[in-house]
Scaffold this motif. Structure first.
Motif, PDB file in Angstrom:
ATOM      1  N   ASP A 145      -0.995  15.006   3.177  1.00 52.13           N
ATOM      2  CA  ASP A 145      -2.232  14.257   3.352  1.00 52.13           C
ATOM      3  C   ASP A 145      -3.040  14.913   4.473  1.00 52.13           C
ATOM      4  O   ASP A 145      -2.464  15.576   5.346  1.00 52.13           O
ATOM      5  N   GLY A 162      -7.966   6.999   6.388  1.00 52.21           N
ATOM      6  CA  GLY A 162      -6.891   6.669   5.454  1.00 52.21           C
ATOM      7  C   GLY A 162      -6.373   7.892   4.721  1.00 52.21           C
ATOM      8  O   GLY A 162      -5.317   7.848   4.085  1.00 52.21           O
ATOM      9  N   TYR A 187       7.607   4.605   0.650  1.00 53.37           N
ATOM     10  CA  TYR A 187       6.809   5.761   1.054  1.00 53.37           C
ATOM     11  C   TYR A 187       7.274   6.154   2.449  1.00 53.37           C
ATOM     12  O   TYR A 187       7.126   5.369   3.387  1.00 53.37           O
ATOM     13  N   ARG A 201       4.509   0.986  -0.731  1.00 52.63           N
ATOM     14  CA  ARG A 201       3.456   1.211  -1.737  1.00 52.63           C
ATOM     15  C   ARG A 201       3.276   2.699  -1.922  1.00 52.63           C
ATOM     16  O   ARG A 201       3.740   3.489  -1.101  1.00 52.63           O
ATOM     17  N   ASP A 241      -2.276   6.795  -0.665  1.00 52.61           N
ATOM     18  CA  ASP A 241      -3.603   7.136  -1.162  1.00 52.61           C
ATOM     19  C   ASP A 241      -4.232   8.077  -0.140  1.00 52.61           C
ATOM     20  O   ASP A 241      -4.391   7.665   1.017  1.00 52.61           O
ATOM     21  N   GLU A 300      -2.377  10.697  -1.663  1.00 54.91           N
ATOM     22  CA  GLU A 300      -1.292  11.583  -2.097  1.00 54.91           C
ATOM     23  C   GLU A 300      -0.873  11.332  -3.556  1.00 54.91           C
ATOM     24  O   GLU A 300      -0.511  12.269  -4.281  1.00 54.91           O
TER      25      GLU A 300
HETATM   26  N1  GLY Z   1      -2.669   8.374   2.942  1.00 52.76           N
HETATM   27  C1  GLY Z   1      -1.974   7.519   3.799  1.00 52.76           C
HETATM   28  C2  GLY Z   1      -1.547   6.250   3.236  1.00 52.76           C
HETATM   29  O1  GLY Z   1      -1.617   6.021   2.049  1.00 52.76           O
HETATM   30  O2  GLY Z   1      -1.129   5.400   4.017  1.00 52.76           O
END
Ligand code: GLY
Length: 274
Positions: free
Chosen positions: A56, A70, A119, A137, A140, A142
């Motif tokens: 990320d 994020g 994760y 979860r 996002d 990735e």
């Molecule tokens: N990209 C970091 C997350 O989903 O927390």
């Protein structure tokens, strides 16, 4: 993620802490240096199956500058794992044994089995791999670069997790193709994203070879699509090399019209091809 300050500057750290103390609590963590890896595990409470690792890009600006977000983009797989760990399979085996299984076994022993998507957010430091966070979860953005490479049926993995039969399911298989995603964000993201602006050019972007779009914050206001949040659209590109995937992704990004939009231009730049 958003709201985190990573700094060597004591005064900046104190100022950041003071601004958040008025809103609640502040968590101070060890400063970890090294590349980040996001590794997702599907768990049935006892057995886990790992997906392919992704990286990320948390900072808003090129060169890992600017505030944390994020996530502004991602790529998968991570060819550099070979040099550090001997290969992706070796890395995944290490993290499965040392991180995922101990957590899942412990939660099971506590009577709270973890069934779902674990994760692990990891930093590969010179002193070894460290866990910086867990999420229950998918990540996002990735996920946008991991799932398009997944060859095994995702539904089979999820069904096996839900029904406690992951042991009977083979390790997921991934395509050789590489994937990158570039996030197109609204002006002002992450502090104060400007929303409500029209988003155009999406059909043209999606028609670039190897490209598809993942909508993150769009809605139809009756006259067409408008941005409704900070991270608006993820441009996902597959290719046989990172150079090819990057070319496709950025060709598509350039076709998207959103006033004041921002994106990073260095997603997967400099990744050594396998
Ligand atoms: N990209 C970091 C997350 O989903 O927390």
């Amino acid at each position: 993620g958003k709201g985190v300050l990573v700094t060597d500057d004591r005064a900046a750290a104190l100022a950041h802490a003071e601004s958040y103390l008025s809103q609640g609590a502040v968590l101070v963590e060890e400063h970890l240096s090294g590349p980040e890896v996001s590794l997702f595990f599907i768990s049935d409470g006892d057995t886990v199956r790992a997906l392919s690792p992704a990286q990320d890009y948390k900072r808003a600006l090129d060169g890992d500058k600017g505030p944390n977000t994020g996530g502004m983009g991602a790529y998968s797989p991570l060819p550099w794992l070979t040099e550090r760990f001997g290969g992706e399979a070796e890395f995944v085996e290490l993290i499965t044994r040392e991180v995922a299984l101990p957590v899942v076994k412990h939660l099971d022993a506590e009577g709270t089995p973890f069934i779902g998507l674990l994760y692990a957010g990891l930093i590969v430091t010179d002193g070894g791999v460290r866990v910086i966070e867990f999420n229950a979860r998918f990540g996002d953005p990735e996920t946008q670069v991991v799932l398009p490479r997944l060859v095994s049926p995702l539904s089979e993995l999820l069904m096996a997790a839900a029904s406690g039969t992951l042991e009977d399911v083979a390790q997921p298989a991934f395509a050789e193709a590489v994937a990158i995603t570039v996030v197109v964000a609204s002006e002002g993201y992450p502090a104060a994203p400007v929303t409500g602006r029209p988003v155009g050019g999406l059909d043209a972007a999606a028609s670039v070879t190897g490209v598809h779009l993942a909508h993150a914050a769009t809605a139809n206001d009756g006259g067409g699509l408008v941005a409704t949040g900070g991270r608006v659209v993820d441009v996902v590109a597959l290719g046989t090399t990172f150079a090819e995937a990057r070319k496709r992704a950025y060709e598509a990004v350039d076709l998207i019209a959103l006033e004041g939009s921002q994106h990073r231009t260095d997603i997967a730049a400099g990744v050594i091809e396998r």
